[in-house]
Design an enzyme around this catalytic site. Structure first.
Site, PDB file in Angstrom:
ATOM      1  N   ASP A   1      16.041  83.376  71.941  1.00  9.97           N
ATOM      2  CA  ASP A   1      16.548  82.303  72.803  1.00  9.97           C
ATOM      3  C   ASP A   1      17.920  82.766  73.280  1.00  9.97           C
ATOM      4  O   ASP A   1      18.888  82.759  72.513  1.00  9.97           O
ATOM      5  CB  ASP A   1      16.641  81.001  72.012  1.00  9.97           C
TER       6      ASP A   1
ATOM      7  N   HIS B   1      23.572  72.881  77.977  1.00  9.75           N
ATOM      8  CA  HIS B   1      23.063  71.512  77.869  1.00  9.75           C
ATOM      9  C   HIS B   1      23.932  70.700  78.815  1.00  9.75           C
ATOM     10  O   HIS B   1      24.984  70.184  78.430  1.00  9.75           O
ATOM     11  CB  HIS B   1      23.136  70.997  76.426  1.00  9.75           C
TER      12      HIS B   1
ATOM     13  N   GLU C   1      10.675  73.793  77.493  1.00  9.60           N
ATOM     14  CA  GLU C   1      10.660  74.636  76.297  1.00  9.60           C
ATOM     15  C   GLU C   1       9.841  74.051  75.144  1.00  9.60           C
ATOM     16  O   GLU C   1      10.402  73.708  74.101  1.00  9.60           O
ATOM     17  CB  GLU C   1      12.087  74.901  75.831  1.00  9.60           C
TER      18      GLU C   1
ATOM     19  N   TYR D   1       6.328  75.396  65.145  1.00  6.37           N
ATOM     20  CA  TYR D   1       7.025  76.030  64.028  1.00  6.37           C
ATOM     21  C   TYR D   1       6.287  75.646  62.753  1.00  6.37           C
ATOM     22  O   TYR D   1       6.286  74.471  62.365  1.00  6.37           O
ATOM     23  CB  TYR D   1       8.484  75.563  63.968  1.00  6.37           C
TER      24      TYR D   1
ATOM     25  N   HIS E   1      18.052  76.577  65.182  1.00  6.58           N
ATOM     26  CA  HIS E   1      19.343  77.079  65.652  1.00  6.58           C
ATOM     27  C   HIS E   1      19.815  78.289  64.849  1.00  6.58           C
ATOM     28  O   HIS E   1      21.015  78.526  64.715  1.00  6.58           O
ATOM     29  CB  HIS E   1      20.397  75.959  65.596  1.00  6.58           C
TER      30      HIS E   1
ATOM     31  N   GLU F   1      10.478  79.171  76.823  1.00  4.37           N
ATOM     32  CA  GLU F   1      11.420  78.358  77.601  1.00  4.37           C
ATOM     33  C   GLU F   1      11.733  79.016  78.939  1.00  4.37           C
ATOM     34  O   GLU F   1      12.034  80.204  79.008  1.00  4.37           O
ATOM     35  CB  GLU F   1      12.719  78.178  76.813  1.00  4.37           C
TER      36      GLU F   1
ATOM     37  N   ASP G   1      47.459  86.594  66.555  1.00  4.69           N
ATOM     38  CA  ASP G   1      47.916  86.265  67.906  1.00  4.69           C
ATOM     39  C   ASP G   1      46.836  86.554  68.937  1.00  4.69           C
ATOM     40  O   ASP G   1      47.111  86.857  70.097  1.00  4.69           O
ATOM     41  CB  ASP G   1      49.198  87.041  68.246  1.00  4.69           C
TER      42      ASP G   1
END
Length: 440
Positions: free
Chosen positions: A257, A358, A385, A389, A240, A408, A34
């Site tokens: 980030d 975004h 940003e 990588y 991400h 960024e 709940d």
């Protein structure tokens, strides 16, 4: 006039005379048992009302003839018993007075009122295919009105998507919004500095994340604007990544980030730094490259120029650096044309920023057949940003393997360039290393 009333007036001015617009806030979402997830209002609903309670709907009636424009809120009724358990709620009358609306009614009267207000309306504006509950309600309302056709009552002749109009309004931030976003940027920048000062080899990523969240909340930003990314070592090459459970090691970089939400507006900052406080040679080389790409992107933020030019400026600098370090071969133009650089830089150089991290608004001018990149305008808020990588792969110099770097910042476009909102987050190698040595 409050900013919310002014926005409602601007929206009403864009609607067909005699039309009706309806927009609902976000529903509460069950987490387990709940227990609900922490409630967060719908951004566009909040943009027009400032109202943050769940179970609320805004109805706008565009003027026609002598009938004036009206703003009507439907919300939860006052209920002392529920307030004992769940806290204060405005109720219709207090909400009407507090938020400058013409009328307010209990949410239980929504169906009855909508059938009446849609009778003989010229058009209905709503958020099409965004809220399945509201979509079903709209169908019921229209069906109810159409059943009254024998009485000479007509239903709206068209149903139009409301959100593209609101999205374009939200894209340009007013002075009040810019001030809030600056505060969000300052808070988040301080949180990144706190994380740098706290980080030591052997800490878990979630321990570093805790420093960020503490600093957010300590300054009144009660929630992060999105799930923070605290990615050390090879995790920084996962765009991400947000598991945040690895133990950092001496020699790692950590990419954070993370931004906060302050008074409904997001900040979005990424910083990358060495957990031991000192950049290695290869780390320093790639970090300076990304920093130079960001500076090139900043210089492309000029009102009247295309938004896509920001990304193009960053890519050109990054590609040259990839050639100089041996990550790529050939020429700059060849690498850009073939997009071979995407092995190491696979995302855009920014996005709109506002109530959503975004944020809403088109990136292309859809009024033209070719749909070119839209032109930059004062009042737009965006992130910048660039990153790099480097995953282990054949032909990739090993000294760069598992280095992931992103830098960024958030900016507001001004009449002659941009205003940096996130300057409080340390960024230069000298500043980062100084802070991590304990410098004041």
């Amino acid at each position: 006039m409050s900013p919310y009333a002014e926005r409602r007036a601007r929206l009403l001015a864009q609607m067909e005379p005699g039309s009706v617009a309806v927009i609902a806030t976000a529903p509460e979402v069950l987490r387990n048992g709940d227990s609900d997830y922490p409630y967060r209002h719908d951004s566009s609903f909040y943009y027009l009302t400032g109202f943050t309670e769940p179970e609320a709907v805004l109805l706008l009636l565009a003027p026609r003839g002598t009938a004036p424009a009206q703003s009507i809120l439907f919300c939860r009724e006052k209920n002392i018993e529920h307030e004992i358990w769940e806290g204060y709620r405005y109720g219709p009358e207090a909400a009407r007075a507090e938020f400058g609306l013409d009328f307010a009614y209990p949410i239980g009267q929504l169906d009855e009122q909508m059938t009446r207000q849609l009778s003989n309306a010229t058009a209905l504006y709503c958020s099409l295919a965004r809220n399945t509950t509201l979509d079903a309600q709209v169908m019921r309302w229209l069906e109810s009105v159409r059943r009254m056709s024998r009485s000479g009552i007509t239903a709206p002749s068209s149903v139009r998507d409301l959100l593209p109009i609101i999205d374009e309004m939200r894209l340009l931030k007013d002075e009040g919004e810019q001030a809030i976003m600056l505060r969000a940027g300052v808070i988040a920048g301080g949180a990144h500095e706190r994380a740098m000062r706290a980080t030591k080899p052997g800490m878990f990523e979630y321990e570093i994340e805790a420093e960020l969240l503490y600093e957010f909340r300590r300054h009144g930003a009660l929630f992060p604007a999105y799930t923070p990314i605290v990615a050390s070592g090879a995790n920084a090459c996962v765009l991400h990544y947000n598991t945040n459970n690895r133990r950092t090691e001496d020699g790692d970089l950590v990419l954070i980030d993370a931004g906060c939400e302050f008074e409904g507006y997001a900040s979005d900052i990424t910083r990358t730094f060495p957990v031991n406080g000192r950049f290695s040679g290869p780390q320093r080389e790639l970090y300076e490259l990304v920093l130079a790409a960001q500076e090139a992107a900043f210089q492309a933020i000029v009102p009247g120029r295309q938004y896509s030019g920001i990304h193009e400026a960053a890519v050109r600098v990054l590609v040259q650096g990839m050639l100089d370090t041996g990550l790529l071969k050939g020429s700059v133009d060849e690498a850009i044309a073939s997009k071979s650089y995407a092995q190491f830089y696979m995302h855009g150089t920014g996005h709109w920023l506002g109530m959503d991290v975004h944020d809403v608004g088109l990136y292309r001018d859809v009024s033209q057949h070719e749909k070119p990149s839209r032109l930059i305008q004062p009042g737009m808020a965006l992130t910048v940003e660039p990153g790099i990588y480097v995953r282990p792969a054949a032909g990739v110099p090993e000294q760069y393997w598992n280095i992931g770097i992103r830098i960024e910042d958030d900016v507001i476009v001004t009449q002659d360039g941009y205003r940096l909102l996130t300057a409080s987050a340390p960024k230069s190698i000298a500043d980062i290393e100084f802070i991590m040595k304990g410098g004041a």
